[in-house]
Design an enzyme around this catalytic site. Structure first.
Site, PDB file in Angstrom:
ATOM      1  N   HIS A 427      -2.285  33.459 -34.436  1.00  0.00           N
ATOM      2  CA  HIS A 427      -3.408  34.116 -33.761  1.00  0.00           C
ATOM      3  C   HIS A 427      -2.873  34.665 -32.447  1.00  0.00           C
ATOM      4  O   HIS A 427      -2.571  33.898 -31.532  1.00  0.00           O
ATOM      5  CB  HIS A 427      -4.538  33.110 -33.512  1.00  0.00           C
ATOM      6  CG  HIS A 427      -5.811  33.738 -33.031  1.00  0.00           C
ATOM      7  ND1 HIS A 427      -6.927  32.998 -32.722  1.00  0.00           N
ATOM      8  CD2 HIS A 427      -6.154  35.024 -32.799  1.00  0.00           C
ATOM      9  CE1 HIS A 427      -7.901  33.798 -32.323  1.00  0.00           C
ATOM     10  NE2 HIS A 427      -7.445  35.042 -32.355  1.00  0.00           N
ATOM     11  N   ASP A 505      -4.647  36.513 -37.436  1.00  0.00           N
ATOM     12  CA  ASP A 505      -5.408  37.465 -36.630  1.00  0.00           C
ATOM     13  C   ASP A 505      -4.449  38.015 -35.576  1.00  0.00           C
ATOM     14  O   ASP A 505      -4.138  37.341 -34.599  1.00  0.00           O
ATOM     15  CB  ASP A 505      -6.603  36.757 -35.980  1.00  0.00           C
ATOM     16  CG  ASP A 505      -7.394  37.668 -35.046  1.00  0.00           C
ATOM     17  OD1 ASP A 505      -7.057  38.863 -34.948  1.00  0.00           O
ATOM     18  OD2 ASP A 505      -8.342  37.181 -34.404  1.00  0.00           O
TER      19      ASP A 505
END
Length: 643
Positions: A427, A505
Site C-alpha cells: 500500500h 493499492d
C-alpha cells in the site's frame, strides 16, 4: 424561539423573493462590476450572507465553520502531514471536497442567470445540460412545473436556485450534484423531498420556506439545520437495486488451455483495499448512509466477496490489526486459508490499545494447496535509511522517512508440484503532492523483491515423491491425479525463473511514473514524478528493474476505475506479474456502467469500500529445463581386413 439556522433560511428566502425581475442577479452583478475592466463579468451570488466570526473562526450561513477556514491549501507542504492517515488519494474532508474527477472546461463565465423570464418547460434535450462547467445556475421565478433528470449532468454546480416556480416535485437525480452547497427551493408546491438528496453532503443551505412541506421535514431544518435534514434523508433512503454480478473476462478459453498445455498449472488471486474501520467516517464519506459505514455491516460484504471468489490467494490492504486477529484470521481459517500479516510501522510506537487500530497488509493463501516457506516485511522508510546514497539527502528525511507504508512478501510453494511463487502485497502513499515518494517506494519494493528472489532461488528443490508415496493407494490419488501437471518439481537456476506477483493499492494512475516504472522497467533520473527532488542514484542514474512485469488488467485496457468517490474516479489498484513465467487467463470484470451512473461513489449499500476488488487467474509457465549434454559420437569399429 427561532434558531440561527432558521433565521438564516428566512433571510435568504426574502432575498430570493426580491429577485423576481428578469436576470436580476446578472444585472446586479453587472452594476457592481462596472468599474472592473474584464472580458467577462462573473455573476456573484447576491444571496450570500457575510460570514460572522465566532472566537476568530468564520462561520457560514447556518453557523458551521466555513469551508475555506477548514480546508488546507493544496499548495501547502503541511497538508500531507496533517492528513497522514488519509485512507486514499481520492477522498478529501467533507468541508472542501475537490471537484469531480472530470476536469472542468476552461470558460470565462461559470454562472448563468435565467431567472424571471417566464420559462415554462426545459426539454430533456436542452443545450443547457451541455454547460457542464457551470457552478451557479439561476432558474428562479419562472413557470416551471418540473425539472428533467438530465440536470444531473451539471456535476460542478455549487448553487442551484429553483425558487418561485410551480414545482410539485424535484427529480431524485438532483442527489448526483454532490458539489452543491446552496439549493434554493423557496416558494414552490413541494410536499415531500426525495431521499436521494441525502447524498448532498456538502450542502450548507436547503431552502424550503414557502412550501407546503411535510411538517416533520420542516421541523428538522427549523431545529437543527440543513445538515441534519440531509443526514436524515441519507439514512432513510431505500436501498437501490443491486448491480448485476461481475463476470470474469476470459482471455484464454478452457478448451484452448487444454489443447495447448493439458498439464498447465494455474492459480487465482484477488487484491482488495477494504477501507479500514478507523477511516470509514462520516467526515470523509458523508454521502454514505451511516449504517453502511458500520464495520459490522461492511465486514460481512467483504468476507462474502472473498469467499465467493474462492481464490487461491487473497491480498488485502487497510486491514486493522484487531480485525485481522479477531475476524479474518478466524473466519477464513474455516475456508482453508492461512494468513500472513504486518501492520504499518507506526505500530511499534503505540500503546496496546492504539495498536489494535493500526492498519496493514494481509496475504491469505489456500493451506491445502500451498506451503509458506518464508515471510518478509518491507518497511520503506527503514530500507531507505540503509541506502548509503540516501543518507545525505534532505528530501529523504523530509519526505520519505515520515511515511510508514509497508509491503508484505510471502514465499510459497505448491505442495504437489513444487512450483514456487513470490507474492508481495503493498500500500503506497496516497497524496498526489508526493508523487516522488510513491516512485521511490515502488523502486525500493522491486529492489527488495529481487534480493528475496535471489535467495529463494538458492534453496534446493523439493525432494521428488518416494516410490511408495508416488504409487498412492486405492483411495488416495497420486500427485499427478490431483494436479493437471505430473511434471517433476521445477529447478530454478536463477531468481528470474521464479514467478512473482506484486499487487496492492499503488495510489497511482496508469499515466504515473510508478506505472511507467513497473511496466517498462526503467524511469530516467529527470522524470517529472521525481518533482526535482534528490534521491541519490535514483535521481542521478535513474531506476530500473529486470522482473519483466505487466499489469494483469493491461490486456483489458486497464478498467476505468478501481476507486470511486465523488471527488475521484480512477484506476489505482494493480496486480503485476512476471511475463516470463506467468500468463493471464482471465480477470474479474467491471461493475455495470448503468449502475455506476446512478451512484455518487463508494462505499454504499452494495460496495463496502471506496475501492473495488480486482482479481485474476494465471497460468504457470514451468522453467525451461536445461538441454541434456549430447553423448559423444560413436564410430563403427574398423574391420579387421582393413586393419
Amino acid at each position: 424561539m427561532i434558531t440561527p439556522h432558521w433565521q438564516q433560511q428566512l433571510m435568504k428566502c426574502e432575498m430570493s423573493r426580491a429577485s423576481r425581475s428578469p436576470h436580476h442577479r446578472a444585472r446586479a452583478s453587472a452594476m457592481a462590476a462596472r468599474t472592473v475592466h474584464k472580458a467577462a463579468i462573473p455573476i456573484q451570488n447576491p444571496n450570500a450572507i457575510k460570514p460572522v466570526e465566532s472566537n476568530g473562526i468564520a462561520l457560514d450561513g447556518e453557523g458551521s465553520p466555513s469551508a475555506k477556514s477548514q480546508a488546507p491549501s493544496d499548495a501547502s507542504p503541511t497538508r500531507a502531514s496533517a492528513a497522514a492517515d488519509h485512507p486514499s488519494s481520492t477522498v478529501a474532508p467533507v468541508a472542501e471536497v475537490p471537484r469531480p474527477y472530470a476536469p472542468k472546461p476552461a470558460n470565462t463565465w461559470q454562472s448563468l442567470d435565467m431567472g424571471g423570464v417566464g420559462i415554462k418547460n426545459i426539454p430533456k434535450t436542452s443545450g443547457l445540460f451541455a454547460f457542464t462547467f457551470l457552478t451557479n445556475l439561476y432558474l428562479n421565478h419562472n413557470a416551471l412545473q418540473g425539472v428533467p433528470p438530465e440536470i444531473s449532468k451539471l456535476r460542478h454546480l455549487e448553487l442551484l436556485d429553483l425558487s418561485g416556480n410551480a414545482l410539485q416535485s424535484i427529480p431524485p437525480e438532483l442527489g448526483m450534484l454532490v458539489s452543491l452547497k446552496e439549493l434554493y427551493l423557496f416558494d414552490n408546491q413541494l410536499v415531500n423531498l426525495p431521499p436521494q438528496l441525502g447524498t448532498l453532503h456538502q450542502l450548507q443551505t436547503l431552502g424550503i420556506e414557502g412550501n407546503p412541506l411535510e411538517s416533520s421535514l420542516k421541523m428538522i431544518v427549523q431545529k437543527d439545520g440543513t445538515s441534519a435534514l440531509i443526514s436524515y434523508l441519507r439514512d432513510s433512503c431505500p436501498i437501490p437495486a443491486p448491480p448485476p454480478e461481475r463476470h470474469w473476462k476470459h482471455f484464454v478459453g478452457p478448451v484452448e488451455t487444454t489443447v495447448s498445455d493439458p498439464g498447465a498449472e494455474s492459480f487465482s488471486l484477488l487484491c482488495y483495499n477494504i477501507l479500514c474501520e478507523r477511516c470509514a467516517t462520516e467526515r470523509l464519506y458523508g454521502y454514505t448512509p451511516s449504517w453502511a459505514l458500520q464495520w459490522d455491516y461492511r465486514k460481512e460484504l467483504i468476507l462474502t466477496e472473498i469467499v465467493n471468489q474462492n481464490v487461491d490467494f487473497a491480498c488485502m490492504q487497510e486491514v486493522d490489526n484487531a480485525q485481522y486477529e479477531e475476524y479474518f484470521q478466524k473466519i477464513l481459517a474455516d475456508h482453508d486459508y492461512e494468513g500472513v500479516y504486518w501492520p504499518k510501522s507506526r505500530f511499534k510506537m503505540m500503546s496496546e490499545t492504539e495498536r489494535r487500530l493500526v492498519d496493514g497488509c494481509a496475504i491469505f493463501f489456500k493451506a491445502s494447496k500451498y506451503t509458506l516457506v518464508e515471510k518478509h516485511l518491507i518497511e520503506y522508510s527503514a530500507v531507505a535509511m540503509q541506502r548509503p546514497d540516501f543518507k545525505k539527502t534532505d528530501d529523504m528525511f523530509n519526505r520519505v522517512l515520515g511515511k510508514d507504508h509497508i509491503a508484505v512478501v510471502a514465499l510459497l510453494e505448491n505442495k504437489e508440484t513444487g512450483t514456487r511463487l513470490i507474492l508481495a502485497n503493498t500500500h503506497l502513499h496516497w497524496d498526489p503532492a508526493f508523487r516522488d515518494v510513491k516512485l521511490v517506494q515502488a523502486a525500493l519494493l522491486v529492489e527488495e523483491i529481487e534480493k528475496i528472489a535471489q535467495n529463494f532461488a538458492r534453496y534446493p528443490p523439493r525432494l521428488p515423491p518416494t516410490s511408495s508415496s508416488a504409487a498412492g493407494t486405492a483411495t488416495t490419488p497420486t500427485a499427478g491425479e490431483n494436479n493437471a501437471s505430473s511434471r517433476p518439481p521445477p529447478v530454478y537456476s536463477d531468481a528470474f525463473k521464479i514467478p512473482v506477483i506484486i499487487c496492492g493499492d499503488f495510489n497511482s494512475v496508469p499515466e504515473s511514473g510508478v506505472y511507467e516504472f513497473l511496466s517498462n522497467g526503467i524511469v530516467p533520473p529527470d522524470h517529472e514524478d521525481f518533482m526535482s527532488h534528490l534521491y541519490g542514484k535514483y535521481t542521478s542514474e535513474g531506476i530500473r528493474h529486470r522482473l519483466g512485469l505487466k499489469s494483469a488488467y493491461a490486456a483489458a485496457g486497464e478498467y476505468p476505475m478501481t476507486n470511486f468517490t465523488p471527488s475521484f474516479k480512477g484506476h489505482i489498484d494493480y496486480i503485476w506479474y512476471t511475463t516470463a513465467n506467468l500468463s493471464v487467463s482471465s480477470v474479474l470484470g467491471e461493475v455495470d456502467p448503468t449502475y455506476l451512473d446512478k451512484v455518487v461513489g463508494f462505499p454504499n449499500a452494495h460496495f463496502p469500500s471506496d475501492h473495488l476488488c480486482i482479481a485474476s487467474e494465471f497460468r504457470v509457465r514451468p522453467p525451461r529445463e536445461p538441454q541434456p549434454l549430447r553423448p559423444p559420437p560413436t564410430f563403427p569399429e574398423p574391420s579387421r581386413a582393413h586393419a
